[in-house]
Motif scaffolding. Structure first.
Motif, PDB file in Angstrom:
ATOM      1  N   UNK A  31      44.503  39.045  47.830  1.00 53.43           N
ATOM      2  CA  UNK A  31      45.204  38.532  46.642  1.00 53.43           C
ATOM      3  C   UNK A  31      44.130  38.230  45.593  1.00 53.43           C
ATOM      4  N   UNK A  32      44.014  39.096  44.615  1.00 51.52           N
ATOM      5  CA  UNK A  32      42.962  38.937  43.598  1.00 51.52           C
ATOM      6  C   UNK A  32      43.627  38.487  42.289  1.00 51.52           C
ATOM      7  N   UNK A  33      43.118  37.409  41.712  1.00 52.91           N
ATOM      8  CA  UNK A  33      43.676  36.911  40.443  1.00 52.91           C
ATOM      9  C   UNK A  33      42.558  36.812  39.414  1.00 52.91           C
ATOM     10  N   UNK A  34      42.719  37.507  38.281  1.00 52.89           N
ATOM     11  CA  UNK A  34      41.758  37.371  37.176  1.00 52.89           C
ATOM     12  C   UNK A  34      42.442  36.555  36.076  1.00 52.89           C
ATOM     13  N   UNK A  35      42.005  35.313  35.910  1.00 50.24           N
ATOM     14  CA  UNK A  35      42.608  34.458  34.880  1.00 50.24           C
ATOM     15  C   UNK A  35      41.910  34.717  33.560  1.00 50.24           C
ATOM     16  N   UNK A  36      42.678  34.693  32.479  1.00 54.21           N
ATOM     17  CA  UNK A  36      42.109  35.004  31.169  1.00 54.21           C
ATOM     18  C   UNK A  36      41.655  33.723  30.473  1.00 54.21           C
ATOM     19  N   UNK A  37      40.373  33.661  30.157  1.00 54.15           N
ATOM     20  CA  UNK A  37      39.807  32.463  29.515  1.00 54.15           C
ATOM     21  C   UNK A  37      39.960  32.524  27.994  1.00 54.15           C
ATOM     22  N   UNK A  38      40.260  33.728  27.485  1.00 54.75           N
ATOM     23  CA  UNK A  38      40.248  33.967  26.047  1.00 54.75           C
ATOM     24  C   UNK A  38      41.214  33.043  25.275  1.00 54.75           C
ATOM     25  N   UNK A  39      42.250  32.512  25.971  1.00 46.91           N
ATOM     26  CA  UNK A  39      43.280  31.717  25.276  1.00 46.91           C
ATOM     27  C   UNK A  39      42.891  30.256  25.060  1.00 46.91           C
ATOM     28  N   UNK A  40      41.868  29.801  25.798  1.00 49.78           N
ATOM     29  CA  UNK A  40      41.545  28.366  25.781  1.00 49.78           C
ATOM     30  C   UNK A  40      41.313  27.837  24.372  1.00 49.78           C
ATOM     31  N   UNK A  41      40.571  28.606  23.573  1.00 53.93           N
ATOM     32  CA  UNK A  41      40.238  28.102  22.235  1.00 53.93           C
ATOM     33  C   UNK A  41      41.437  28.052  21.285  1.00 53.93           C
ATOM     34  N   UNK A  42      42.555  28.696  21.674  1.00 54.95           N
ATOM     35  CA  UNK A  42      43.743  28.689  20.813  1.00 54.95           C
ATOM     36  C   UNK A  42      44.775  27.640  21.247  1.00 54.95           C
ATOM     37  N   UNK A  43      44.539  26.988  22.375  1.00 56.17           N
ATOM     38  CA  UNK A  43      45.468  25.955  22.845  1.00 56.17           C
ATOM     39  C   UNK A  43      46.780  26.521  23.357  1.00 56.17           C
ATOM     40  N   UNK A  44      46.815  27.772  23.741  1.00 59.79           N
ATOM     41  CA  UNK A  44      48.031  28.399  24.272  1.00 59.79           C
ATOM     42  C   UNK A  44      47.783  29.882  24.438  1.00 59.79           C
ATOM     43  N   UNK A  45      48.704  30.559  25.132  1.00 56.12           N
ATOM     44  CA  UNK A  45      48.513  31.992  25.380  1.00 56.12           C
ATOM     45  C   UNK A  45      48.829  32.791  24.111  1.00 56.12           C
ATOM     46  N   UNK A  46      47.901  33.661  23.705  1.00 57.10           N
ATOM     47  CA  UNK A  46      48.123  34.539  22.544  1.00 57.10           C
ATOM     48  C   UNK A  46      48.568  35.897  23.115  1.00 57.10           C
ATOM     49  N   UNK A  47      49.845  36.267  22.907  1.00 58.79           N
ATOM     50  CA  UNK A  47      50.392  37.455  23.574  1.00 58.79           C
ATOM     51  C   UNK A  47      49.558  38.728  23.398  1.00 58.79           C
ATOM     52  N   UNK A  48      49.106  38.997  22.182  1.00 58.47           N
ATOM     53  CA  UNK A  48      48.361  40.236  21.925  1.00 58.47           C
ATOM     54  C   UNK A  48      47.048  40.245  22.725  1.00 58.47           C
ATOM     55  N   UNK A  49      46.369  39.092  22.748  1.00 59.30           N
ATOM     56  CA  UNK A  49      45.102  39.023  23.498  1.00 59.30           C
ATOM     57  C   UNK A  49      45.364  39.150  24.998  1.00 59.30           C
ATOM     58  N   UNK A  50      46.479  38.583  25.449  1.00 62.04           N
ATOM     59  CA  UNK A  50      46.825  38.655  26.881  1.00 62.04           C
ATOM     60  C   UNK A  50      47.007  40.117  27.291  1.00 62.04           C
ATOM     61  N   UNK A  51      47.742  40.849  26.454  1.00 66.41           N
ATOM     62  CA  UNK A  51      48.013  42.247  26.757  1.00 66.41           C
ATOM     63  C   UNK A  51      46.717  43.065  26.831  1.00 66.41           C
ATOM     64  N   UNK A  52      45.824  42.822  25.871  1.00 67.26           N
ATOM     65  CA  UNK A  52      44.543  43.562  25.867  1.00 67.26           C
ATOM     66  C   UNK A  52      43.709  43.223  27.096  1.00 67.26           C
ATOM     67  N   UNK A  53      43.695  41.928  27.458  1.00 64.92           N
ATOM     68  CA  UNK A  53      42.901  41.516  28.628  1.00 64.92           C
ATOM     69  C   UNK A  53      43.475  42.145  29.900  1.00 64.92           C
ATOM     70  N   UNK A  54      44.810  42.233  29.990  1.00 59.54           N
ATOM     71  CA  UNK A  54      45.419  42.882  31.168  1.00 59.54           C
ATOM     72  C   UNK A  54      44.941  44.331  31.277  1.00 59.54           C
ATOM     73  N   UNK A  55      44.873  45.003  30.119  1.00 56.90           N
ATOM     74  CA  UNK A  55      44.444  46.410  30.135  1.00 56.90           C
ATOM     75  C   UNK A  55      43.018  46.545  30.665  1.00 56.90           C
ATOM     76  N   UNK A  56      42.171  45.578  30.289  1.00 52.80           N
ATOM     77  CA  UNK A  56      40.781  45.628  30.780  1.00 52.80           C
ATOM     78  C   UNK A  56      40.705  45.308  32.270  1.00 52.80           C
ATOM     79  N   UNK A  57      41.557  44.366  32.708  1.00 53.05           N
ATOM     80  CA  UNK A  57      41.436  43.842  34.084  1.00 53.05           C
ATOM     81  C   UNK A  57      42.144  44.666  35.153  1.00 53.05           C
ATOM     82  N   UNK A  58      43.214  45.352  34.769  1.00 48.70           N
ATOM     83  CA  UNK A  58      44.138  45.861  35.791  1.00 48.70           C
ATOM     84  C   UNK A  58      43.460  46.782  36.829  1.00 48.70           C
ATOM     85  N   UNK A  59      42.651  47.736  36.359  1.00 47.25           N
ATOM     86  CA  UNK A  59      42.060  48.689  37.321  1.00 47.25           C
ATOM     87  C   UNK A  59      41.057  47.993  38.250  1.00 47.25           C
ATOM     88  N   UNK A  60      40.066  47.226  37.713  1.00 48.03           N
ATOM     89  CA  UNK A  60      39.167  46.535  38.650  1.00 48.03           C
ATOM     90  C   UNK A  60      39.877  45.573  39.599  1.00 48.03           C
TER      91      UNK A  60
END
Ligand code: KG4
Length: 342
Positions: A31-60
């Motif tokens: 069970x591998x979980x890659x949590x996205x740190x990119x949202x911390x500075x915005x105080x909430x999840x930014x959908x567009x950034x989340x989607x891009x990070x998923x694209x980077x993370x999914x294969x590894x």
């Protein structure tokens, strides 16, 4: 179809965690979980950034899940993915990957409702760990950043939402109250930590009056905001000087609201087998209150392992496993849903 060595690759990408897991015959292999740190500075999840990070993370992430499980790609029987609810851009990444993997490997595709996954996380078996799943029917208090629901679970695949929030989720209430106190995102775990040093009865906040088994948290959030605004007018250091008591009091209020409807649900349905799921179920105040109520009302309480309460792909893979046994597959035309019911 053979009922042995059923090996499911689970993919979760509904919000800000990219996760992949392998489950074989109900037993977790990875069970591998890659949590996205990119949202911390915005105080909430930014959908567009989340989607891009998923694209980077999914294969590894998928690659690592297969390696950690110690299996070959060719041993995977089916791929299960979160179809919703969640952020559409995030869901699209997992859905597209799962479809591609299914097509390229010539294996079936299984769509999973994220909420059903949270409930079925209770059925994940671990090698060498004794397994005590809840008995049907049971009640599950599902509390996360996006949902607050009481679910009556009749079987692995038969669930009914008997109560739910009409506005904000419990996790949102934690996070928004934390934000106005200047705590980092997500604020729930910070409130939990600070509350341990505070007095839960020092401040009183409003309780919603919602009929039946439904919840509401938006009024509490507004009440907390106005309360702080008025106190800060009198003393600009009010929050810093009272942080533990503020955290303990707001946590106490949220937990009492959650418990009041759960008690009612148990009374109305006669079901005393009680479980919790979702990120907020990590809250120590909620866990303590559940244990106290379990003794008082003779509930059989099942609290899942911490790592399976947060968003993760093992819960998607276990749901995929039960759907596989039930021959519930989906075609390549499957599209994700931002909003969907159980
Ligand atoms: O299920 P989850 O990982 O994913 C979403 O639905 O987003 O839940 C995340 C939520 C956040 O709101 C977070 O603040 C809350 O769970 N949370 C907590 C605690 N740990 C996580 N809330 C209160 N106390 C905690 N210890």
């Amino acid at each position: 179809m053979s009922r042995e060595n059923i090996t499911i690759l689970g993919i979760e990408s509904s919000c800000d965690d990219t996760s992949a897991a392998i489950i074989r015959d109900g037993v977790i292999l990875s069970n591998v979980v890659a949590s996205q740190k990119v949202h911390e500075e915005y105080g909430g999840v930014v959908p567009e950034l989340a989607s891009r990070a998923h694209q980077q993370n999914i294969i590894p992430v998928v690659d690592l899940a297969i390696k950690n499980a110690g299996i070959a790609k060719s041993e995977i029987s089916a791929v299960a993915f979160t179809r919703g609810p969640g952020l559409l851009g995030s869901l699209l990444v997992g859905t597209s990957f799962a479809k591609g993997f299914s097509l390229a490997s010539g294996i079936p595709l299984i769509d999973v409702n994220h909420l059903q996954g949270h409930v079925l996380a209770l059925f994940i078996k671990e090698k060498g760990v004794s397994f005590h799943p809840p008995q049907f029917p049971f009640l599950c208090l599902l509390v996360s950043g996006g949902n607050s629901q009481i679910i009556l679970v009749r079987s692995h695949l038969e669930m009914e939402v008997i109560g739910q929030t009409i506005d904000d989720a419990a996790g949102e209430a934690f996070d928004k109250c934390a934000k106005v106190m200047g705590l980092p995102y997500p604020g729930g775990p910070h409130i939990d930590r600070l509350a341990k040093e505070g007095d839960p009865l020092r401040f009183e906040f409003s309780r919603p009056r919602v009929p039946g088994l439904n919840y509401s948290f938006s009024g509490l959030k507004t009440n907390f905001l106005y309360f702080l605004r008025d106190r800060i007018k009198e003393n600009e250091n009010f929050v810093e000087q009272n942080l533990p008591d503020l955290c303990a009091s707001i946590q106490h209020t949220i937990v009492e609201i959650l418990l009041s409807k759960l008690k009612r649900a148990s009374k109305e349905t006669g079901v005393k087998e009680i479980t919790i799921a979702g990120g907020v179920s990590a809250n120590s105040g909620l866990r303590d209150a559940l244990k106290t109520n379990a003794e008082k009302y003779r509930w059989k309480l099942i609290i899942p392992k911490f790592e399976f309460t947060m968003d993760n792909a093992a819960m998607i893979a276990i749901t995929g496993y039960y759907k596989y046994l039930n021959n519930e597959f989906i075609g390549q035309n499957a599209v994700p849903f931002a909003r969907t019911q159980l």
